[in-house]
Enzyme design. Structure first.
Site, PDB file in Angstrom:
ATOM      1  N   LYS A 172       0.828  -1.217   0.000  1.00  0.00           N
ATOM      2  CA  LYS A 172       0.000   0.000   0.000  1.00  0.00           C
ATOM      3  C   LYS A 172       0.855   1.257   0.000  1.00  0.00           C
ATOM      4  CE  LYS A 172      -2.477  -0.567   3.671  1.00  0.00           C
ATOM      5  NZ  LYS A 172      -1.826  -1.789   4.180  1.00  0.00           N
ATOM      6  N   ARG A 174      11.908  -6.976   6.383  1.00  0.00           N
ATOM      7  CA  ARG A 174      11.880  -5.519   6.285  1.00  0.00           C
ATOM      8  C   ARG A 174      12.811  -4.872   7.317  1.00  0.00           C
ATOM      9  NH1 ARG A 174       5.886  -3.459   5.925  1.00  0.00           N
ATOM     10  NH2 ARG A 174       5.857  -4.326   8.045  1.00  0.00           N
ATOM     11  N   ARG A 188     -11.311   0.200   8.192  1.00  0.00           N
ATOM     12  CA  ARG A 188     -10.806  -1.150   8.467  1.00  0.00           C
ATOM     13  C   ARG A 188     -11.930  -2.120   8.828  1.00  0.00           C
ATOM     14  NH1 ARG A 188      -6.501   1.897  10.814  1.00  0.00           N
ATOM     15  NH2 ARG A 188      -4.479   1.384   9.859  1.00  0.00           N
ATOM     16  N   ARG A 202      11.370  -3.344  12.969  1.00  0.00           N
ATOM     17  CA  ARG A 202      10.267  -3.005  13.868  1.00  0.00           C
ATOM     18  C   ARG A 202       9.972  -4.170  14.796  1.00  0.00           C
ATOM     19  NH1 ARG A 202       5.433  -0.832  10.148  1.00  0.00           N
ATOM     20  NH2 ARG A 202       4.335  -1.942  11.811  1.00  0.00           N
ATOM     21  N   ARG A 234      -1.685  -9.913  13.046  1.00  0.00           N
ATOM     22  CA  ARG A 234      -2.234  -8.786  12.292  1.00  0.00           C
ATOM     23  C   ARG A 234      -2.994  -9.270  11.055  1.00  0.00           C
ATOM     24  NH1 ARG A 234       2.982  -6.614  12.720  1.00  0.00           N
ATOM     25  NH2 ARG A 234       3.156  -6.187  10.472  1.00  0.00           N
TER      26      ARG A 234
END
Length: 352
Positions: A155, A266, A231, A296, A307
């Site tokens: 996104k 990532r 969401r 992260r 998630r």
């Protein structure tokens, strides 16, 4: 008596020589036939160098002048062999005609394929030009867009491209909440009270923040792109009740296993803010840069699956609220290919 014996001996000797000559002749003829079959098999199968060079050099001439039948290169592997003499004029000419037809057909096929390639290239060029023209026209219209997708579906990358192409304002709920709190608006103060208490900001407060932000001049003039919001179905209904409608709802689809791989690889550079991926977008071969990269805390497989489970729980209901304007896109394609499909989706859904 002696004369009779001599006669018998002569006849026997003559018969023996005749039989021997007949065997020799038959062997010679059999050898010639075998050579012809080998040569013909090599020609028909098109195998270069099928016949050993020794046979090629020693092909009998049958007392006739030797001609180089393949001086033009029509029969690879048979240079120096008089195929017309071996096969016979009729068969040789028939073989040459067949070979010529094959060559001409190959040329026609290659020309046809080249024409197809040229037509495809011209069509693609016209399609891109047409798409760019539509995008330019839509820049004058304040587009209202929503993009959705699981974490790491791409996104962020596509939002940056959409913002540049269509000139819309890119908005995420986190940025809007932080901006409202910093501006000390009424909904910002309400949101801050929940955030300071470690509580989730309720939908009505978030909708208030979104509604206020979309009413600002830049969004009203340039259009907007909501990133990952709504969401839930409740948030989608609340937007509708607030009079906020979108022109196009973009859904990026990526399999869960691919998403997990994207998430765990990532890394971010705290100095430049650059985002890397250890597989798909490796950082520079610089020890200083690689040494300061951070992951992260929630970019682990365990937390990513949590998630994803939350995302899958609500995504179908959210899509159901935008059935008429929803376009689903394969997010596993290259960013450029995804971007092209996104642009086509927007131009097809937005009312002219």
């Amino acid at each position: 008596m002696a004369l009779n014996n001599l006669t018998v001996n002569l006849v026997t000797s003559w018969e023996s020589r005749r039989k021997q000559n007949r065997k020799t002749t038959m062997l010679r003829e059999a050898s010639v036939v075998l050579i012809c079959l080998v040569l013909l098999l090599g020609v028909l199968t098109g195998v270069e160098g099928f016949v050993p060079s020794t046979i090629q050099r020693k092909t009998p001439s049958f007392g006739l002048p030797t001609r180089l039948a393949d001086s033009s290169g029509d029969f690879p592997g048979f240079e120096g062999v008089d195929l017309e003499q071996v096969l016979g004029t009729l068969k040789f000419k028939k073989l040459k005609r067949k070979l010529k037809r094959k060559k001409n057909q190959a040329i026609r096929d290659a020309e046809a394929e080249a024409i197809k390639d040229a037509n495809r290239a011209a069509h693609d060029a016209r399609t891109r030009a047409n798409l760019e023209s539509k995008i330019e026209k839509l820049k004058k219209k304040a587009l209202k867009l929503i993009i959705s997708g699981a974490p790491a579906s791409g996104k962020g990358t596509q939002c940056a491209i959409i913002k540049e192409k269509f000139g819309v304002v890119h908005l995420s709920t986190g940025d809007m909440l932080r901006a409202a709190v910093a501006a000390e608006t009424e909904v910002g103060k309400t949101a801050k009270s929940y955030m300071d208490g470690g509580k989730l900001v309720p939908d009505e407060v978030i909708i208030g923040v979104v509604k206020d932000r979309l009413a600002e001049e830049d969004c009203a003039s340039n259009g907007w792109l909501l990133d990952g919001f709504p969401r839930t179905q409740e948030q989608a209904k609340a937007l509708e009740e607030a009079g906020i409608y979108a022109d196009c709802f973009i859904m990026l689809n990526v399999p869960d296993d691919d998403l997990i791989e994207r998430v765990v690889g990532r890394r971010s550079d705290p100095v430049t803010g650059e985002i890397y991926h250890m597989t798909f977008k490796p950082p520079p071969e610089d020890e200083e840069i690689r040494g300061r990269l951070e992951q992260r805390s929630d970019d682990t497989e365990e937390k990513a699956r949590v998630r994803l489970e939350q995302f899958h729980t609500n995504v179908d209901a959210v899509k159901g609220s935008y059935t008429k304007i929803c376009v689903e896109i394969d997010g596993t394609l290259t960013p450029d290919d995804v971007s092209e499909k996104v642009a086509k989706a927007i131009t097809s859904k937005v009312k002219k």
